[in-house]
Structure formats: structure tokens, C-alpha cells
Design an enzyme around this catalytic site. Structure first.
Site, PDB file in Angstrom:
ATOM      1  N   ILE A  78       0.841  -1.195   0.000  1.00 28.41           N
ATOM      2  CA  ILE A  78       0.000   0.000   0.000  1.00 28.41           C
ATOM      3  C   ILE A  78       0.874   1.241   0.000  1.00 28.41           C
ATOM      4  O   ILE A  78       1.986   1.229   0.521  1.00 28.41           O
ATOM      5  CB  ILE A  78      -0.917   0.096   1.231  1.00 28.41           C
ATOM      6  N   LYS A  85      -2.335  -1.288  11.300  1.00 31.28           N
ATOM      7  CA  LYS A  85      -1.304  -1.787  10.391  1.00 31.28           C
ATOM      8  C   LYS A  85      -0.360  -2.660  11.213  1.00 31.28           C
ATOM      9  O   LYS A  85       0.493  -2.162  11.946  1.00 31.28           O
ATOM     10  CB  LYS A  85      -0.540  -0.635   9.737  1.00 31.28           C
TER      11      LYS A  85
END
Ligand code: IVH
Length: 688
Positions: A90, A128
Site C-alpha cells: 500500500i 497496520k
């Protein structure tokens, strides 16, 4: 025409070569040996420097340059697995202010062509996880293949290793599983498991692991699954890859819910949110609780919730446009150690302090970090001139965690503990069995005086607002205040005479001092700054004795009878009160109006063993010493440290030594654990 290479300054060519070598060395250490030599931040710095050189001088860009490679290539030893759907990474937002969340939302709205009137976009906000990405492939509901990400197209087959992760189900918990389902997620290790693993390594004299992520990643990529099994791993699912024969839910939140219903672990901190403001709030909230989590995270991830919109947004190169990773400030950063100084604490403890080239870590600029004590400096082999990794997590004091040995300069110098106190010139002494060196100056030492006054006035002690570092400094340096008792003689005029002190603030401080006169016994005990007596112990002492005088006169045995008080602590308390100077300060404080409510001692509770004195010795089969002590105390008994004629029972376990002998000599009843339990139980029965 000169050749392009000729235009490259020699120094740059040499530097590029050195960087290529350093990066390859670091890669090998990280990927193959599972023993990283440098931090991610250092690696990135080297990598970026090489990229910059190659951009300036394209002739330096060799074909085998690490910059020309994408991700980690599969290593020998594992079969390659081609991902049916590429495993992407990402885009990372490195701005560590919450506002960056608004930027993401604004970009999404722009790319979707939404005007201001359009309702807020729905997002999935997730943690995350700081681990290793894997793909878990289920065929007809059964676990088929597990692979690492590799370069995104081809990873490594680590199925045998993942079989040791119990939270990954072998079968999906559904009657109608998809024909094929690639589950994507992160393998990680909890902080507690990591700490336990390292404690074991330390005991065995083996090398220590650097952090949970590297350890988890290394475990997954072990060639010997038995080695993997020794490291407890966990997993969180966060997405999917190829799917066949299944109606994919139409949102990310629906998808995660379904994966959870299949028995896959999905993290509970995830939230479905709307618009940039909610994302920013989520970022701040997670940053605040980050240190309380049982595992490491390095940021949060925002994803557009509707999969149809995700498809519409698509990808730029290898990154989806519909997601962003919003990072937190790094908690570990390398910097240079300029010097090692020492700091004198309130009990005279000398702490070596690293003076650092300023470095931004954990969200603040750090110039000093603790090195704890002399032994730690040696254990970590820290030398002046070294590049060191500094860690600052949450509100914790920054510390030097390790040295980057590869970058040690030839002239690095070892730390020498000074022999005299830099503040008062008294000798520094280190007792043979202690880790801490101490200034022997006691209250002659202004540094100790200042620290003990600051502690005395601090929020959880006497709570004197306004009596902070600067003021304490001036009061001690001018000689106006020598002991905490002097604080209660300060007048507005005294304070107003000091530098940078207006009449109004002087009056405020005097009012705060006055207010602090009414306190509690626990706060007062804590404020005295007795070595090893923290807030909890101060509370226990206050509860146990109820009043100050019995505490002042308590014997070692009486002190050991207090919850969680052992012989070392008892001795420290006795030493403190035995010091005439300390008694004088306590008397003066009382005379000057410091007061608290006294109550009855709580130990005299009416338990079945009230009035009985026990001594514990040796190792009991089931109970720890503390547990046995707590059980006895709960029944009203007093537990002391040494056997005397006053002792009623000695509870002895394996390897009991002199205390048992003494008990036998004095004819005191000796119990084993079972007999002790029976006595407690039996005594209970007597009561009913
Ligand atoms: S989604 C296409 N969600 O962060 C999006 N990734 O580059 C694929 N990661 O290597 C990733 N937590 O291993 C996603 N909640 C989360 C994540 C997450 C950690 C890792 C992932 C990837 C890296 C992002």
C-alpha cells in the site's frame, strides 16, 4: 567525447560501490541469516542515498544494484509459489500528523468525482500490523498452500511452517466454502511472547532477537518447521486474493466479518468510519493506545469500504488508489552518540546518560537517552562515537537499545565511570553486589537534594503545584532550601526575590505549599523518597500500619509482614528511619503543619489465623512464596522473614535450609504446603 562514466567524480563512484556492498550485506543478514544488522531506518537511508547517487549519475546504476530489484526474491530452500492475484503493498503516508487523514479523504473524493454536496465516503479503518504478509489458500474449505509475499508475483511455499500457527484454521468453519479462497493477512508475534523468548535466549546465553517482527518473519522462513514451532506466532486476516465459487461481500467490513465467521482471526480494533475527520480521530485514538496493545503496529490503514468503489479507483503501478497506510512516528531511530555523561538521582544513583546528535523518534526530538547503569553500557558494548539505536515508545524515557557495530569508527572510546560526583565532588561508590554506582554525598550533594525535593513536591507525592524543576534549582542553589521541611517556611517575599518570579506567582506557590499540608499518610510516605518505596508500597505501608509512628519503629520482621515487602525493601525502610537526619526532617514537617488522617492498622483483621506468626522457607510444590504469603495473610496470619521464639509455624518446602534447622532447634511446628492449606481450610471450618 569523454565516456559518461568519466564524468562521475571518483568519490561518488566509490561511495556507490560501498553502499551497494553495505545494502547487499544487510539484505543477506536480514533475509538469509535472519539476523538483521541495521534498523529499517538505517537501511532506508542507505538505499535512498544510493538511489540519489544513481539518479545524479546514471552510469553508476549497475544491473545488479539493489535499487534494480523489487522486493525480496524467493530464497533457495522453499518452493516458489506464483500468486494467482498479485500481492500488493500500500501507499504509505509518512506524515505523522492526524491531518494526513483529511488529505487521503480529499484525494478519494476528487478521484471519485464527488462534489462538496456528496455525502461522506465510508471507509474501513484498520491497524497496520507490523509482521510478515502471507497468503493462505483454502481449496474447498481446506487449507491448501501458504506462501510469503516474495516480490508480489512469486512467493515461497511456507505451508509446513504455518501449520504450527494454531490460530490459522485447517478448515473454514462454513458448510458452503468457496471453491478457492486466498486469505491475506499478517503473521506476527506478541510482545509478551517475544520478551519470554528473549529471556530464554538470555538464560541460555544465546543471541537475542531484535524485535517481534523480525523474529516472526524469521520463524516463518525457517527451513526447519521444528524451529518455527518454538516461536509462538499469531495471525490476523485483512483481505483476500483469488476467489472462485463464492459471492464476495460488497464491502471490506462485510468481508472481514465473513472471514471472522469462517474462524479466521480478525482484529477487533477495526472500525467502519465516514469522512476524513473520523479517520483522523481513529489515527489519534490508536496512537494513544498503541503501547497498550499486545502486539506491535506501525500505523493504521484506511480502505475505501465499498469494493465496487475500490474497483473504480483501481491502481497506480503496484499500489491501490483506494487504500493508504498512515504511519506512526518510528519508535526506534539511529543517531550518533556524542558523549556519555552521568546524572545523579535523588538516592545518589549515578545513571550514565547518552548525549546524542538530536534525532526525531517516537514523535519528539531526543538529545539524551538513558543507558541505565555501567553494566548495561558494557553489556551493550556502547562506545562514545558509535552509531546507536535510540528507542522512545509512548511516555517512556528514551533509551539506547543497541549499537550499530558495522558503523563503529576507529576512534570510538569506552565509557569510564567517574570516581567523584560531578555535582558535589563526593566519592562515587559501587558496592560489589549492586548494579548501581552511587554518590556518597547524601544531602550534601545538591543534585540529590534537588531530585529529592522535586520528588517530594511531585503530583503523586505532596502535589505542590508550581514547585517545579526551575524553582527547586534556584532554591537549592541559593541555599534557602536544604530539606523538604524548609519548603514550609518559604514566604512570598522569599520567592518574589528569586529570578523570574512575579509577586502573583510567588503567592500562588505559597498557597500551593499551604494546601499541601493536608495530605494522606500514603502520599507522605511516598514523598519521603525512601529507596525502593514506590506509590504502591507506600499505600501498603499506610494501610498496614495505619499511622506513622508504628512504621517509624517497625522491626524488620514487622515490615516483611506487609504485603509485597521483602527483606531488601524492609532494610531500606529501616535504614531510612534509623537516620537521625531523616527523623529530624519528619519532625520538622509535622511541626510545620503537615498532617494526615491516621486510622487503625488493617492487619489486625479477624481472620482464622489472626495472631499467628508464620515463616516460609524453601520451594513449595505448587505455590510461589508470594502466593503462600498472600494466602496466609488473607487468613489473618503475619508472615515474617526470620524464625524466632515468637514464630508459631514454619512452612518448609524443598531445599529449606537454616530456617528449618532453627525451627527444629526451637521446637517450632513445621508444616508442608498441604498441611498449611489444611490449617487454613481447617481454621476456616472452625469459624463456621
Ligand atoms: S492491506 C492492497 N491491511 O502492510 C492492500 N495491509 O504495504 C494490501 N499490513 O505488506 C494490504 N496491516 O502486510 C493491509 N490492515 C492491513 C495491514 C496491512 C499490515 C501490511 C501488509 C503489507 C503492508 C502494506
Amino acid at each position: 567525447m569523454p565516456k559518461a562514466a568519466a564524468a562521475v567524480p571518483k568519490a561518488d563512484a566509490a561511495r556507490a560501490k560501498a553502499l551497494r556492498a553495505a545494502i547487499k550485506h544487510a539484505d543477506h543478514a536480514y533475509y538469509v541469516l535472519d539476523r538483521p544488522t541495521i534498523s529499517d531506518a538505517e537501511y532506508d537511508a542507505l538505499f535512498r542515498e544510493l538511489q540519489a547517487l544513481e539518479t545524479a549519475h546514471p552510469a553508476l546504476r549497475t544491473r545488479d544494484s539493489p535499487t534494480q530489484r523489487v522486493g525480496g526474491a524467493p530464497q533457495a530452500g522453499f518452493a516458489p509459489v506464483r500468486h494467482a492475484v498479485r500481492m500488493l503493498s500500500i501507499r504509505t503516508e509518512t506524515k505523522t500528523s492526524a491531518e494526513a487523514a483529511f488529505d487521503f479523504d480529499a484525494r478519494i473524493r476528487r478521484e471519485l468525482g464527488l462534489d462538496e454536496a456528496a455525502p461522506p465516503v465510508a471507509y474501513m479503518a484498520e491497524l497496520k500490523f507490523d509482521g510478515l504478509a502471507i497468503n493462505v489458500r483454502y481449496e474447498e474449505g481446506r487449507l491448501a498452500v501458504v506462501s510469503t509475499r516474495g516480490d508480489g508475483d512469486v512467493g515461497e511455499d511456507v505451508t509446513r511452517n504455518i501449520a504450527t500457527i494454531h490460530v490459522i484454521p485447517q478448515r473454514l468453519a462454513t458448510r458452503r466454502p468457496p471453491d478457492v479462497l486466498d486469505v491475506r493477512g499478517e503473521v506476527y508475534m506478541t510482545r509478551a511472547d517475544f520478551a519470554a523468548l528473549n529471556a530464554r535466549q538470555r538464560d541460555e546465553g544465546a543471541r537475542l532477537f531484535i524485535n517481534p517482527r523480525n523474529t516472526a518473519a524469521g520463524a516463518v522462513r525457517q527451513l526447519d518447521p521444528a524451529m518455527t514451532a518454538k516461536r509462538p506466532l499469531h495471525f490476523f486476516a485483512y483481505g483476500i486474493g483469488e476467489v472462485r465459487g463464492w459471492d464476495v461481500p460488497d464491502t471490506q467490513h462485510g468481508l472481514l466479518e465473513t472471514l471472522a465467521s469462517f474462524g479466521l482471526p480478525v482484529d477487533d480494533h477495526r472500525r467502519r468510519l465516514h469522512g476524513g475527520a473520523e479517520l483522523a480521530k481513529f489515527y489519534e485514538h490508536v496512537a494513544a493506545i498503541r503501547d497498550e496493545l499486545s502486539f506491535d503496529i506501525d500505523g493504521v490503514v484506511y480502505k475505501v469500504d465499498r469494493l465496487a468503489l475500490q474497483r473504480e479507483l483501481g491502481f497506480v503501478s503496484r499500489e491501490p488508489r483506494w487504500a493508504v497506510a498512515h504511519k506512526f512516528p518510528a519508535e526506534e531511530m539511529p543517531t550518533r552518540l556524542l558523549d556519555i555523561g552521568v546524572q545523579v538521582g535523588r538516592t545518589g544513583a549515578i545513571t550514565p546518560i547518552a548525549r546524542l546528535e538530536p534525532v526525531f523518534v517516537g514523535g519528539v526530538t531526543v538529545t539524551n537517552a538513558t543507558l541505565h547503569n555501567e553494566d548495561e553500557v558494557r553489556r551493550k558494548d556502547v562506545r562514545i562515537g558509535d552509531t546507536v539505536v535510540v528507542r522512545r515508545a509512548g511516555d517512556v524515557i528514551p533509551e539506547v537499545v543497541r549499537v550499530v557495530l558495522e558503523q563503529r569508527p576507529a576512534d570510538a572510546r569506552e565509557f569510564v565511570m567517574p570516581t567523584t560526583c560531578p555535582e558535589c565532588g563526593s566519592a562515587i561508590e559501587r558496592l560489589p553486589d549492586e548494579a548501581i554506582a552511587r554518590c556518597t554525598g547524601g544531602l550534601v550533594c545538591p543534585a540529590q537534594r534537588k531530585q529529592s525535593l522535586r520528588h517530594f513536591a511531585s503530583r503523586h507525592a505532596m502535589d505542590i503545584e508550581g514547585l517545579g524543576e526551575k524553582l527547586v534549582e534556584q532554591l537549592v542553589d541559593s541555599g534557602r532550601v536544604k530539606t523538604p521541611a524548609d519548603v514550609y517556611t518559604l514566604t512570598i517575599d522569599d520567592l518574589a526575590a528569586l529570578e523570574r518570579m512575579a509577586e502573583k506567582s510567588a503567592a500562588n506557590v505559597v498557597a500551593a505549599i499551604d494546601k499541601s499540608r493536608g495530605t494522606t499518610l500514603a502520599r507522605f510516605i511516598y514523598a519521603l523518597g525512601i529507596r525502593h518505596v514506590g506509590e504502591a508500597t507506600a499505600r501498603d505501608l499506610a494501610d498496614h500500619f495505619g499511622a506513622l509512628d508504628p512504621l517509624l519503629e517497625a522491626t524488620g520482621d514487622e515490615l516483611v509482614a506487609v504485603r509485597d515487602v521483602g527483606p531488601v525493601l524492609a532494610e531500606s525502610i529501616r535504614d531510612f528511619f534509623a537516620e537521625p537526619h531523616n527523623r529530624a526532617v519528619i519532625d520538622a514537617l509535622r511541626q510545620r503543619g503537615v498532617r494526615w488522617q491516621e486510622g487503625p492498622a488493617k492487619r489486625a483483621a479477624n481472620g482464622p489465623l489472626t495472631g499467628k506468626t508464620f515463616v516460609l522457607t524453601g520451594t513449595l510444590p505448587a505455590l510461589s512464596r508470594d502466593e503462600a504469603k498472600a494466602m496466609l495473610e488473607a487468613a489473618g496470619a503475619t508472615v515474617t522473614g526470620s524464625v524466632s521464639k515468637k514464630t508459631d509455624y514454619v512452612v518448609a518446602g524443598a531445599d529449606a535450609g537454616s530456617k528449618l534447622a532453627k525451627a527444629e532447634e526451637l521446637g517450632i511446628a513445621v508444616l508442608d504446603e498441604a498441611a498449611m492449606r489444611a490449617l487454613i481450610g481447617g481454621a476456616h471450618d472452625d469459624q463456621t
